[in-house]
Design a protein around this motif. Structure first.
Motif, PDB file in Angstrom:
ATOM      1  N   PRO A  13       0.822  -1.208   0.000  1.00 26.11           N
ATOM      2  CA  PRO A  13       0.000   0.000   0.000  1.00 26.11           C
ATOM      3  C   PRO A  13       0.860   1.265   0.000  1.00 26.11           C
ATOM      4  CG  PRO A  13      -0.565  -1.455   1.842  1.00 26.11           C
ATOM      5  CD  PRO A  13       0.658  -1.998   1.201  1.00 26.11           C
ATOM      6  N   VAL A  14       0.409   2.258  -0.742  1.00 25.15           N
ATOM      7  CA  VAL A  14       1.040   3.572  -0.763  1.00 25.15           C
ATOM      8  C   VAL A  14      -0.069   4.567  -0.436  1.00 25.15           C
ATOM      9  CG1 VAL A  14       2.363   5.235  -2.115  1.00 25.15           C
ATOM     10  CG2 VAL A  14       2.645   2.777  -2.539  1.00 25.15           C
ATOM     11  N   LEU A  15       0.004   5.160   0.760  1.00 21.81           N
ATOM     12  CA  LEU A  15      -1.084   6.002   1.259  1.00 21.81           C
ATOM     13  C   LEU A  15      -0.660   7.460   1.384  1.00 21.81           C
ATOM     14  CD1 LEU A  15      -2.378   3.643   4.109  1.00 21.81           C
ATOM     15  CD2 LEU A  15      -3.313   3.923   1.803  1.00 21.81           C
ATOM     16  N   PRO A  16      -1.587   8.390   1.106  1.00 26.36           N
ATOM     17  CA  PRO A  16      -1.277   9.810   1.232  1.00 26.36           C
ATOM     18  C   PRO A  16      -1.366  10.285   2.681  1.00 26.36           C
ATOM     19  CG  PRO A  16      -3.538   9.551   0.513  1.00 26.36           C
ATOM     20  CD  PRO A  16      -2.949   8.168   0.596  1.00 26.36           C
ATOM     21  N   SER A  17      -0.579  11.313   2.967  1.00 28.11           N
ATOM     22  CA  SER A  17      -0.620  11.937   4.291  1.00 28.11           C
ATOM     23  C   SER A  17      -0.260  13.416   4.158  1.00 28.11           C
ATOM     24  CB  SER A  17       0.380  11.264   5.236  1.00 28.11           C
ATOM     25  OG  SER A  17       0.447  11.971   6.449  1.00 28.11           O
ATOM     26  N   PRO A  18      -1.039  14.301   4.767  1.00 23.07           N
ATOM     27  CA  PRO A  18      -0.671  15.719   4.763  1.00 23.07           C
ATOM     28  C   PRO A  18       0.566  16.006   5.626  1.00 23.07           C
ATOM     29  CG  PRO A  18      -3.004  15.446   5.221  1.00 23.07           C
ATOM     30  CD  PRO A  18      -2.381  14.084   5.283  1.00 23.07           C
ATOM     31  N   ASP A  19       0.898  15.107   6.544  1.00 26.71           N
ATOM     32  CA  ASP A  19       2.057  15.280   7.425  1.00 26.71           C
ATOM     33  C   ASP A  19       2.695  13.916   7.661  1.00 26.71           C
ATOM     34  OD1 ASP A  19       3.891  15.669   9.507  1.00 26.71           O
ATOM     35  OD2 ASP A  19       2.620  17.152  10.502  1.00 26.71           O
ATOM     36  N   VAL A  20       3.633  13.556   6.803  1.00 25.50           N
ATOM     37  CA  VAL A  20       4.242  12.226   6.835  1.00 25.50           C
ATOM     38  C   VAL A  20       4.930  11.955   8.169  1.00 25.50           C
ATOM     39  CG1 VAL A  20       6.069  10.783   5.837  1.00 25.50           C
ATOM     40  CG2 VAL A  20       4.442  11.959   4.348  1.00 25.50           C
ATOM     41  N   LYS A  21       5.628  12.930   8.715  1.00 26.84           N
ATOM     42  CA  LYS A  21       6.324  12.703   9.979  1.00 26.84           C
ATOM     43  C   LYS A  21       5.342  12.394  11.107  1.00 26.84           C
ATOM     44  CE  LYS A  21      10.438  15.068   8.650  1.00 26.84           C
ATOM     45  NZ  LYS A  21      11.251  16.228   8.619  1.00 26.84           N
ATOM     46  N   GLN A  22       4.222  13.087  11.141  1.00 20.96           N
ATOM     47  CA  GLN A  22       3.190  12.814  12.143  1.00 20.96           C
ATOM     48  C   GLN A  22       2.559  11.440  11.898  1.00 20.96           C
ATOM     49  OE1 GLN A  22       0.073  15.747  12.264  1.00 20.96           O
ATOM     50  NE2 GLN A  22      -0.649  15.079  14.249  1.00 20.96           N
ATOM     51  N   ALA A  23       2.346  11.093  10.633  1.00 16.11           N
ATOM     52  CA  ALA A  23       1.779   9.789  10.293  1.00 16.11           C
ATOM     53  C   ALA A  23       2.705   8.661  10.749  1.00 16.11           C
ATOM     54  CB  ALA A  23       1.530   9.689   8.789  1.00 16.11           C
ATOM     55  N   VAL A  24       3.993   8.830  10.529  1.00 19.10           N
ATOM     56  CA  VAL A  24       4.974   7.826  10.950  1.00 19.10           C
ATOM     57  C   VAL A  24       4.902   7.616  12.467  1.00 19.10           C
ATOM     58  CG1 VAL A  24       7.469   7.445  11.226  1.00 19.10           C
ATOM     59  CG2 VAL A  24       6.539   8.071   8.996  1.00 19.10           C
ATOM     60  N   GLU A  25       4.784   8.698  13.205  1.00 16.04           N
ATOM     61  CA  GLU A  25       4.668   8.587  14.666  1.00 16.04           C
ATOM     62  C   GLU A  25       3.420   7.806  15.053  1.00 16.04           C
ATOM     63  OE1 GLU A  25       4.857  12.582  16.162  1.00 16.04           O
ATOM     64  OE2 GLU A  25       6.949  12.821  15.547  1.00 16.04           O
ATOM     65  N   PHE A  26       2.304   8.031  14.367  1.00 20.99           N
ATOM     66  CA  PHE A  26       1.069   7.301  14.642  1.00 20.99           C
ATOM     67  C   PHE A  26       1.250   5.803  14.373  1.00 20.99           C
ATOM     68  CE2 PHE A  26      -2.920   5.378  13.262  1.00 20.99           C
ATOM     69  CZ  PHE A  26      -3.746   5.668  14.336  1.00 20.99           C
ATOM     70  N   TYR A  27       1.811   5.477  13.212  1.00 21.23           N
ATOM     71  CA  TYR A  27       2.018   4.066  12.879  1.00 21.23           C
ATOM     72  C   TYR A  27       2.970   3.403  13.878  1.00 21.23           C
ATOM     73  CZ  TYR A  27      -0.600   4.062   8.529  1.00 21.23           C
ATOM     74  OH  TYR A  27      -1.621   4.103   7.602  1.00 21.23           O
ATOM     75  N   ARG A  28       3.998   4.100  14.283  1.00 16.97           N
ATOM     76  CA  ARG A  28       4.968   3.546  15.236  1.00 16.97           C
ATOM     77  C   ARG A  28       4.375   3.461  16.638  1.00 16.97           C
ATOM     78  NH1 ARG A  28       9.421   7.485  16.172  1.00 16.97           N
ATOM     79  NH2 ARG A  28       7.813   8.313  17.536  1.00 16.97           N
ATOM     80  N   ASP A  29       3.881   4.577  17.148  1.00 14.71           N
ATOM     81  CA  ASP A  29       3.474   4.655  18.554  1.00 14.71           C
ATOM     82  C   ASP A  29       2.119   4.031  18.843  1.00 14.71           C
ATOM     83  OD1 ASP A  29       5.849   6.040  18.794  1.00 14.71           O
ATOM     84  OD2 ASP A  29       4.898   8.011  18.883  1.00 14.71           O
TER      85      ASP A  29
END
Length: 125
Positions: A13-29
Protein backbone atom coordinates in the motif's frame (compact mmCIF):
# COMPACT_ATOMS: atom_id res chain seq x y z
CA UNK A 1 -5.77 -14.27 -21.94
CA UNK A 2 -2.89 -16.65 -21.25
CA UNK A 3 -1.33 -16.21 -17.85
CA UNK A 4 2.39 -16.62 -17.51
CA UNK A 5 4.04 -18.78 -14.89
CA UNK A 6 4.52 -15.71 -12.71
CA UNK A 7 2.59 -15.42 -9.46
CA UNK A 8 1.53 -12.33 -7.54
CA UNK A 9 2.80 -12.63 -3.95
CA UNK A 10 2.03 -9.43 -2.08
CA UNK A 11 0.96 -5.85 -2.54
CA UNK A 12 2.45 -2.74 -1.00
CA UNK A 13 0.00 0.00 0.00
CA UNK A 14 1.04 3.57 -0.76
CA UNK A 15 -1.08 6.00 1.26
CA UNK A 16 -1.28 9.81 1.23
CA UNK A 17 -0.62 11.94 4.29
CA UNK A 18 -0.67 15.72 4.76
CA UNK A 19 2.06 15.28 7.43
CA UNK A 20 4.24 12.23 6.83
CA UNK A 21 6.32 12.70 9.98
CA UNK A 22 3.19 12.81 12.14
CA UNK A 23 1.78 9.79 10.29
CA UNK A 24 4.97 7.83 10.95
CA UNK A 25 4.67 8.59 14.67
CA UNK A 26 1.07 7.30 14.64
CA UNK A 27 2.02 4.07 12.88
CA UNK A 28 4.97 3.55 15.24
CA UNK A 29 3.47 4.66 18.55
CA UNK A 30 -0.14 3.52 18.10
CA UNK A 31 -0.15 0.68 15.58
CA UNK A 32 3.18 -0.95 16.48
CA UNK A 33 5.00 -0.48 13.17
CA UNK A 34 8.73 0.19 12.84
CA UNK A 35 10.17 3.01 10.77
CA UNK A 36 11.94 1.38 7.84
CA UNK A 37 12.66 4.58 5.91
CA UNK A 38 12.08 8.31 6.36
CA UNK A 39 13.32 10.89 3.89
CA UNK A 40 13.30 14.66 3.78
CA UNK A 41 10.96 14.76 0.75
CA UNK A 42 8.96 13.66 2.92
CA UNK A 43 8.34 10.03 2.13
CA UNK A 44 8.32 7.12 4.55
CA UNK A 45 8.02 3.37 4.82
CA UNK A 46 6.69 1.75 7.96
CA UNK A 47 6.89 -2.00 8.56
CA UNK A 48 5.27 -4.55 10.81
CA UNK A 49 6.23 -8.18 10.32
CA UNK A 50 6.16 -8.79 6.53
CA UNK A 51 3.97 -5.79 5.63
CA UNK A 52 5.30 -2.42 4.53
CA UNK A 53 3.17 0.68 4.06
CA UNK A 54 4.56 3.60 2.09
CA UNK A 55 3.43 7.11 3.04
CA UNK A 56 3.75 10.08 0.72
CA UNK A 57 3.20 13.77 1.42
CA UNK A 58 0.05 15.19 -0.14
CA UNK A 59 -1.19 18.77 -0.08
CA UNK A 60 -4.91 17.93 0.14
CA UNK A 61 -5.93 16.96 3.71
CA UNK A 62 -9.16 15.41 2.35
CA UNK A 63 -7.37 12.98 0.03
CA UNK A 64 -6.69 10.35 2.74
CA UNK A 65 -10.43 10.19 3.53
CA UNK A 66 -10.85 8.68 0.04
CA UNK A 67 -8.02 6.14 0.32
CA UNK A 68 -7.39 2.85 2.00
CA UNK A 69 -6.01 -0.65 1.73
CA UNK A 70 -6.52 -4.20 2.95
CA UNK A 71 -3.92 -6.18 4.89
CA UNK A 72 -4.15 -9.95 5.31
CA UNK A 73 -3.10 -11.05 8.80
CA UNK A 74 -2.86 -14.17 10.91
CA UNK A 75 -4.33 -13.80 14.39
CA UNK A 76 -7.10 -11.31 13.64
CA UNK A 77 -8.72 -11.77 17.07
CA UNK A 78 -5.49 -10.87 18.86
CA UNK A 79 -4.91 -7.87 16.59
CA UNK A 80 -8.42 -6.64 17.27
CA UNK A 81 -7.81 -7.00 21.02
CA UNK A 82 -4.65 -4.90 20.58
CA UNK A 83 -6.29 -2.10 18.55
CA UNK A 84 -9.84 -1.90 19.94
CA UNK A 85 -8.87 -0.33 23.32
CA UNK A 86 -6.85 2.34 21.45
CA UNK A 87 -9.98 3.83 19.88
CA UNK A 88 -8.74 3.39 16.31
CA UNK A 89 -11.31 0.82 15.14
CA UNK A 90 -13.67 2.42 12.64
CA UNK A 91 -17.16 2.72 14.19
CA UNK A 92 -18.77 1.12 11.10
CA UNK A 93 -16.26 -1.73 10.82
CA UNK A 94 -15.91 -3.76 14.03
CA UNK A 95 -14.60 -7.31 13.96
CA UNK A 96 -16.98 -9.60 12.09
CA UNK A 97 -17.12 -12.71 9.94
CA UNK A 98 -18.13 -12.10 6.36
CA UNK A 99 -20.23 -14.18 4.00
CA UNK A 100 -17.19 -14.57 1.72
CA UNK A 101 -15.11 -16.47 4.29
CA UNK A 102 -13.04 -13.83 6.04
CA UNK A 103 -13.00 -12.27 9.47
CA UNK A 104 -12.15 -8.58 9.36
CA UNK A 105 -12.23 -5.14 10.91
CA UNK A 106 -11.08 -1.69 9.83
CA UNK A 107 -9.29 1.23 11.42
CA UNK A 108 -8.71 4.81 10.43
CA UNK A 109 -5.12 5.91 10.63
CA UNK A 110 -4.27 9.38 11.92
CA UNK A 111 -5.02 10.89 8.50
CA UNK A 112 -8.27 8.91 8.03
CA UNK A 113 -6.93 6.40 5.50
CA UNK A 114 -9.08 3.29 5.96
CA UNK A 115 -7.09 0.12 6.65
CA UNK A 116 -9.00 -3.14 6.70
CA UNK A 117 -7.37 -6.14 8.34
CA UNK A 118 -8.62 -9.53 7.23
CA UNK A 119 -7.99 -13.20 7.88
CA UNK A 120 -9.30 -16.12 5.84
CA UNK A 121 -11.48 -18.25 8.11
CA UNK A 122 -13.20 -20.36 5.45
CA UNK A 123 -12.68 -24.10 5.52
CA UNK A 124 -11.33 -23.98 1.97
CA UNK A 125 -7.83 -22.57 1.54
Amino acid sequence: MDQSKSQFRTGVPVLPSPDVKQAVEFYRDTLGFEIAFLSEEPYAIVKRDDVCIHLWQCSDPELPTQCGCRIVVKGIDELYQEYEPLGVVHPNAPLEETSWGSKEFAISDGDKNLITFEENVSKEE
